[in-house]
Design a protein around this motif. Structure first.
Motif, PDB file in Angstrom:
ATOM      1  N   PHE A  92       0.817  -1.210   0.000  1.00  0.00           N
ATOM      2  CA  PHE A  92       0.000   0.000   0.000  1.00  0.00           C
ATOM      3  C   PHE A  92       0.852   1.263   0.000  1.00  0.00           C
ATOM      4  O   PHE A  92       0.538   2.234  -0.686  1.00  0.00           O
ATOM      5  N   SER A  93       1.914   1.270   0.781  1.00  0.00           N
ATOM      6  CA  SER A  93       2.690   2.500   0.975  1.00  0.00           C
ATOM      7  C   SER A  93       3.646   2.815  -0.160  1.00  0.00           C
ATOM      8  O   SER A  93       4.097   3.955  -0.291  1.00  0.00           O
ATOM      9  N   ILE A 104      -2.642  -2.012  -9.410  1.00  0.00           N
ATOM     10  CA  ILE A 104      -3.103  -1.577  -8.080  1.00  0.00           C
ATOM     11  C   ILE A 104      -4.460  -2.208  -7.760  1.00  0.00           C
ATOM     12  O   ILE A 104      -5.293  -1.596  -7.093  1.00  0.00           O
ATOM     13  N   SER A 107      -5.409  -2.234  -3.992  1.00  0.00           N
ATOM     14  CA  SER A 107      -5.829  -0.944  -3.448  1.00  0.00           C
ATOM     15  C   SER A 107      -7.221  -0.573  -3.950  1.00  0.00           C
ATOM     16  O   SER A 107      -8.048  -0.037  -3.193  1.00  0.00           O
ATOM     17  N   VAL A 110      -9.715  -2.466  -1.935  1.00  0.00           N
ATOM     18  CA  VAL A 110      -9.941  -1.845  -0.629  1.00  0.00           C
ATOM     19  C   VAL A 110     -10.958  -0.716  -0.757  1.00  0.00           C
ATOM     20  O   VAL A 110     -11.899  -0.599   0.039  1.00  0.00           O
ATOM     21  N   TYR A 322      -7.605   9.638  -5.664  1.00  0.00           N
ATOM     22  CA  TYR A 322      -8.677   8.828  -5.094  1.00  0.00           C
ATOM     23  C   TYR A 322      -9.117   9.259  -3.697  1.00  0.00           C
ATOM     24  O   TYR A 322      -9.856   8.547  -3.036  1.00  0.00           O
ATOM     25  N   PHE A 325      -5.951   8.110   0.694  1.00  0.00           N
ATOM     26  CA  PHE A 325      -5.981   6.649   0.678  1.00  0.00           C
ATOM     27  C   PHE A 325      -5.581   5.994   2.002  1.00  0.00           C
ATOM     28  O   PHE A 325      -6.225   5.027   2.422  1.00  0.00           O
ATOM     29  N   LEU A 329      -7.895   3.295   3.909  1.00  0.00           N
ATOM     30  CA  LEU A 329      -7.396   1.952   4.226  1.00  0.00           C
ATOM     31  C   LEU A 329      -7.647   1.599   5.691  1.00  0.00           C
ATOM     32  O   LEU A 329      -8.124   0.506   6.015  1.00  0.00           O
TER      33      LEU A 329
END
Length: 477
Positions: A92-93, A104, A107, A110, A322, A325, A329
């Protein structure tokens, strides 16, 4: 530095691979007034001294990790450390929003799962995760309402806002181009259908409401109010700031709301302190989905994709990429960990904790909305303190006793207001200690008013001149 050295001479004396070229040539003349005339005064101290220094600095602040944080209306609830760990996962990071959708998928999944979870919790049909905060969510929702009526060729220019509303409600409505109409709360601290009808007309586009409201009271007339508004062709907007009292118990869409925002940083346990980061997803009913900002995440078979709404209807992008994030998360992890039953339990415990504190204080202060509340309550300290002592003084004295002060002077309709919200994670022992401290301060305000009026005295920054601090703040020294 010798300013006459050439770039190559300097490079030749640097370790291999450690030199970074500058845009400005290093042999550019530097005026004498900018040159150092003595060596920098850098202290030579031990590692343990450095650790102690910064640890002691951290103790000068107030945080949920060190004390109760009963900040009413803000829902400063516990942020589980496991969520912080999840947000640091490399998958994720280490990604970038410019990557292709194929790279992705995790992500995007999620985001899709959070959209779906928020729909289930709220009863709404679609969500956007773009808004970066609660007020940003309000603004987004109001733009959707504006675009909806514009698309219908209806000129509706006004928003109804209760007099107990969060200050962001009328501010967001004004920013979105609406005129604000205030509706008064009745003697029970709620909006009555009769008062609503007095201000309602065909120019009203929507009504913004917080349920439970800022007095900590559930709007028992909400279904009737929703019907009145819908019969007028108007919409209902839900301010999700107090969703922590009802999540898993009621759904805003089921009681008549058409648009809402949710504060992930209040309700779903993501970091709130320090001014951010936040996240204010906006949900809408089916008939408003085309007006949502783009893109939203959709599922196509086993693949997750970005869907872009019709440009003619969509209000357009509200934030780059987005949304926030990492906050998204953490909120998704929180919802998945608790599930429906856990979210229900969290709401019930928040309500129990608030009512427990209220029951301990109701005979000592005035509770304008009655002797029961939801997850928070407002009380008036007028008449409960010593001569010349105000709610501000009590709040400052709480700092001396190791507590972050509750919200004061809000809502505006309560004189000398103090608003307390313990959230669901505080123990009975902690609540008892807080109540005992507050009662002791109230008694001290009568026996030794000067001590309370001069508070705080145990903090690194002592009592400020409030007027001077507001008009001439010292922002650095």
């Amino acid at each position: 530095m010798n300013n006459n050295k050439t770039l190559n001479e300097i490079k030749s004396n640097r370790p291999e691979g450690r030199f970074i070229e500058c845009d400005v040539a290093l042999n550019t003349h530097i005026a004498d007034k900018y040159k150092r005339v003595s060596k920098p005064n850098i202290p030579n101290i031990s590692e343990s001294a450095v650790l102690r220094h910064y640890t002691n600095l951290s103790r000068k602040n107030y945080a949920l990790s060190t004390t109760m944080y009963p900040l009413g209306s803000c829902t400063m609830k516990h942020n589980p450390l496991v969520n912080e760990k999840i947000a640091k996962f490399e998958g994720f990071s280490s990604i970038h929003p410019y990557q292709s959708e194929e790279t992705i998928q995790g992500s995007l999944e999620v985001m899709y799962e959070l959209q779906k979870g928020l729909c289930e919790i709220s009863g709404m049909d679609f969500f956007t995760l773009q808004p970066a905060a609660g007020a940003h969510g309000e603004y987004t929702g109001l733009l959707i309402i504006s675009k909806y009526f514009k698309n219908k060729n209806e000129k509706r220019t006004k928003i109804i806002v209760p007099d107990s509303a969060h200050g962001t409600n009328p501010a967001s409505a004004a920013l979105a181009g609406f005129e604000i109409i205030s509706v008064k709360s009745d003697e029970y601290g709620i909006v009555s259908p009769e008062n609503l009808k007095k201000v309602l007309n065909s120019s009203v586009s929507a009504m913004m409401m917080t349920v439970p409201n800022t007095l900590g009271v559930f709007e028992k007339n909400i279904e009737e109010i929703s019907k009145i508004m819908h019969d007028n062709g108007s919409l209902m907007y839900y301010d999700g700031a107090n969703l922590n009292a009802v999540m898993g118990i009621i759904r805003p869409a089921d009681i008549g709301f058409d648009v809402m925002h949710i504060n992930l940083h209040k309700t779903f346990s993501t970091p709130h302190g320090g001014g951010g980061p936040g996240s204010g997803p906006v949900g809408v009913k089916e008939f408003l989905k085309d007006f949502l900002p783009s893109p939203v995440v959709v599922k196509d078979g086993e693949t997750f994709k970005l869907h872009f709404n019709d440009k003619e209807k969509s209000i357009g992008r509200m934030k780059a990429f987005y949304g926030n994030f990492p906050v998204i998360l953490k909120a998704c992890a929180y919802i998945k960990a608790l599930g429906g039953e856990g979210l229900n339990d969290a709401s019930e415990q928040a309500v129990v904790n608030a009512n427990y504190i209220l029951s301990k204080l109701k005979d000592k202060v005035k509770i304008p909305a009655g002797n029961y509340c939801m997850h928070e309550f407002a009380m008036s300290l007028k008449g409960a303190l010593g001569d010349g002592i105000r709610t501000l003084d009590v709040a400052k004295r709480l700092l001396d006793n190791g507590y972050y002060a509750p919200t004061i002077y809000f809502p505006l309709i309560v004189e000398e207001a103090m608003m307390i919200e313990p959230t669901e994670t505080e123990s009975k022992q902690t609540l008892d200690e807080f109540v005992e401290t507050l009662i002791n301060i109230m008694e001290e305000s009568k026996a030794n008013p000067e001590a309370v009026h001069n508070a705080p005295v145990n903090t690194s920054v002592k009592r400020l001149n409030e007027v001077e601090a507001a008009r001439h703040p010292v922002l650095h020294w």
